[in-house]
Design an enzyme around this catalytic site. Structure first.
Site, PDB file in Angstrom:
ATOM      1  N   ASN A   1       0.758  -1.139   0.004  1.00  0.00           N
ATOM      2  CA  ASN A   1      -0.038  -0.026   0.169  1.00  0.00           C
ATOM      3  C   ASN A   1       0.877   1.435  -0.079  1.00  0.00           C
ATOM      4  OD1 ASN A   1      -0.470   1.850   2.471  1.00  0.00           O
ATOM      5  ND2 ASN A   1       0.052  -0.027   3.291  1.00  0.00           N
TER       6      ASN A   1
ATOM      7  N   PHE B   1      -1.988   7.943   4.053  1.00  0.00           N
ATOM      8  CA  PHE B   1      -3.099   8.770   5.310  1.00  0.00           C
ATOM      9  C   PHE B   1      -4.157   9.252   4.649  1.00  0.00           C
ATOM     10  CE2 PHE B   1       0.742   9.624   8.712  1.00  0.00           C
ATOM     11  CZ  PHE B   1       0.898   8.211   8.681  1.00  0.00           C
TER      12      PHE B   1
ATOM     13  N   SER C   1       4.831   5.436   9.281  1.00  0.00           N
ATOM     14  CA  SER C   1       4.350   5.111   7.908  1.00  0.00           C
ATOM     15  C   SER C   1       5.504   5.348   6.572  1.00  0.00           C
ATOM     16  CB  SER C   1       3.118   5.718   7.309  1.00  0.00           C
ATOM     17  OG  SER C   1       2.739   5.602   6.160  1.00  0.00           O
TER      18      SER C   1
ATOM     19  N   ASN D   1       4.806   6.104   3.789  1.00  0.00           N
ATOM     20  CA  ASN D   1       3.989   6.829   2.529  1.00  0.00           C
ATOM     21  C   ASN D   1       3.889   8.312   2.530  1.00  0.00           C
ATOM     22  OD1 ASN D   1       3.606   4.005   1.293  1.00  0.00           O
ATOM     23  ND2 ASN D   1       2.065   3.516   2.590  1.00  0.00           N
ATOM     24  N   THR D   2       4.288   8.742   3.597  1.00  0.00           N
ATOM     25  CA  THR D   2       4.030  10.368   3.865  1.00  0.00           C
ATOM     26  C   THR D   2       5.649  10.866   3.816  1.00  0.00           C
ATOM     27  OG1 THR D   2       2.216  10.510   5.130  1.00  0.00           O
ATOM     28  CG2 THR D   2       3.669  12.123   5.301  1.00  0.00           C
TER      29      THR D   2
ATOM     30  N   LYS E   1       4.462   3.696  17.528  1.00  0.00           N
ATOM     31  CA  LYS E   1       4.461   2.801  16.368  1.00  0.00           C
ATOM     32  C   LYS E   1       5.846   2.936  15.657  1.00  0.00           C
ATOM     33  CE  LYS E   1       1.976  -0.117  13.182  1.00  0.00           C
ATOM     34  NZ  LYS E   1       0.643  -0.473  12.577  1.00  0.00           N
TER      35      LYS E   1
ATOM     36  N   ASN F   1       5.450  -1.305  11.466  1.00  0.00           N
ATOM     37  CA  ASN F   1       4.736  -0.983  10.625  1.00  0.00           C
ATOM     38  C   ASN F   1       5.076  -1.916   9.037  1.00  0.00           C
ATOM     39  OD1 ASN F   1       3.049   0.695   8.786  1.00  0.00           O
ATOM     40  ND2 ASN F   1       3.310   2.327  10.128  1.00  0.00           N
TER      41      ASN F   1
END
Length: 341
Positions: free
Chosen positions: A106, A110, A168, A170-171, A204, A233
């Site tokens: 993925n 967010f 994450s 993805n940011t 996390k 994660n």
């Protein structure tokens, strides 16, 4: 029991569309009560969990179906990640099934409806069962530390626990907050803002860390009174994969993450010397894998990607076997087994 028959039809749909349909099905279907305490019940950070198996964040991003998820047998559900302002996330397609690898990639970014919408939904609940809230920073935030403080302070009244998600992939730049100075600044601000009556707060972390990271992260967490660490994660590393989607950008979860996430849990258990609760996440799909994570030091475990392949009955399939494994190894409670490998 019907899921293996339905899965080929579901897998014909785009992964994100199938996900939305599953949320809709839970919204429209009957909601069972949350699980009751039983032999697998355990207390972590002052919270009583009826069993140690939780639904990881990412499934119910906007707190649309937390009670329905609990009704599937999960001992907890963590909603989010939610950010202060709504944001659409990254362009589609951004969610991919890797069927041959029993994995998911993925790069959602967010995507969520923002703190206020999630807060309204959670405040309308009857507060049965354990619901955690995972908070993040907006992609275009001028001050990411302020975003986290806003998220925690807004959601504290409606959450059973809170999670600071700085892991994450993805940011852009978000994982930089795991660095020494960035983490110190963040946790110092959180500690200053934290008020009496707030629920426990967990941090996390990513699995893609250098060898020195667990010790310094544990030191920072303990210094600032954070209640535990969630390990881990998704990973941006790429073990050998068979799927045609193997080259897609984003974080990978599911079976290929299992070994790395387990090793990182062991690293954090060693660094913390058992002084901090740890939550094990990543590649867990069976009772045996959940049990191994507990024996390696996890007080609780979470899954999400495995449900894509095993269906909504996965918690009720895992939990009886988990109790059997606990008793076979001579333990009378989950707490006794934590870190016993």
């Amino acid at each position: 029991m019907l899921y293996p028959l339905l899965r080929p039809l579901i897998f014909r749909l785009d992964a994100e569309r199938a996900h939305r349909l599953s949320i809709l099905a839970l919204q429209l279907g009957p909601v069972a009560p949350p699980p009751a305490d039983g032999p697998l019940a355990t207390t972590v950070a002052g919270i009583r969990f009826p069993n140690p198996l939780g639904m990881a964040p990412g499934y119910d991003k906007d707190a649309e179906v937390p009670d329905a998820v609990l009704g599937l047998g999960f001992g907890s559900v963590e909603i989010g990640t939610v950010t202060p302002r709504p944001q659409p996330g990254n362009p589609r397609p951004r969610l991919f099934r890797l069927e041959e690898d029993r994995a998911v990639i993925n790069r959602m970014g967010f995507n969520n409806g923002g703190l206020q919408a999630a807060h309204l939904r959670l405040s309308a609940r009857k507060r049965q069962g354990v619901v955690g809230v995972n908070v993040g920073a907006n992609k275009d935030a001028a001050d990411r530390v302020a975003d986290y403080v806003t998220g925690l302070s807004t959601m504290a009244p409606v959450a059973d626990y809170l999670t600071i998600n700085i892991s994450s992939p993805n940011t852009p730049g978000l994982r930089d907050m795991q660095g020494d100075k960035e983490l110190e600044d963040l946790l110092c601000a959180v500690a200053a803002a934290r008020e009496s009556g707030w629920p426990p707060i967990f941090l996390k972390v990513a699995p893609d860390l250098d060898n020195d990271a667990p010790a310094r992260i544990v030191a920072a967490v303990m210094k600032h009174g954070i209640d535990g660490i969630i390990v881990s994660n998704t990973t941006i590393t790429r073990p050998p994969l068979q799927s045609r989607h193997a080259g897609e950008a984003g974080g990978i979860s599911g079976a290929p993450l299992h070994d790395l996430a387990l090793q990182r849990l062991r690293d954090f258990r060693k660094a913390s010397e058992g002084r901090l609760p740890l939550i094990g996440v990543g590649g867990i799909a069976t009772a045996e894998q959940a049990w191994a994570r507990i024996r390696a030091g996890a007080s609780l475990v979470q899954l999400y990607s495995a449900m894509v392949y095993e269906g909504p009955g996965i918690a009720r399939a895992i939990l009886p076997r988990l109790e059997t494994l606990m008793r076979q190894d001579g333990f009378t409670s989950i707490a006794e087994a934590v870190g016993s490998e």
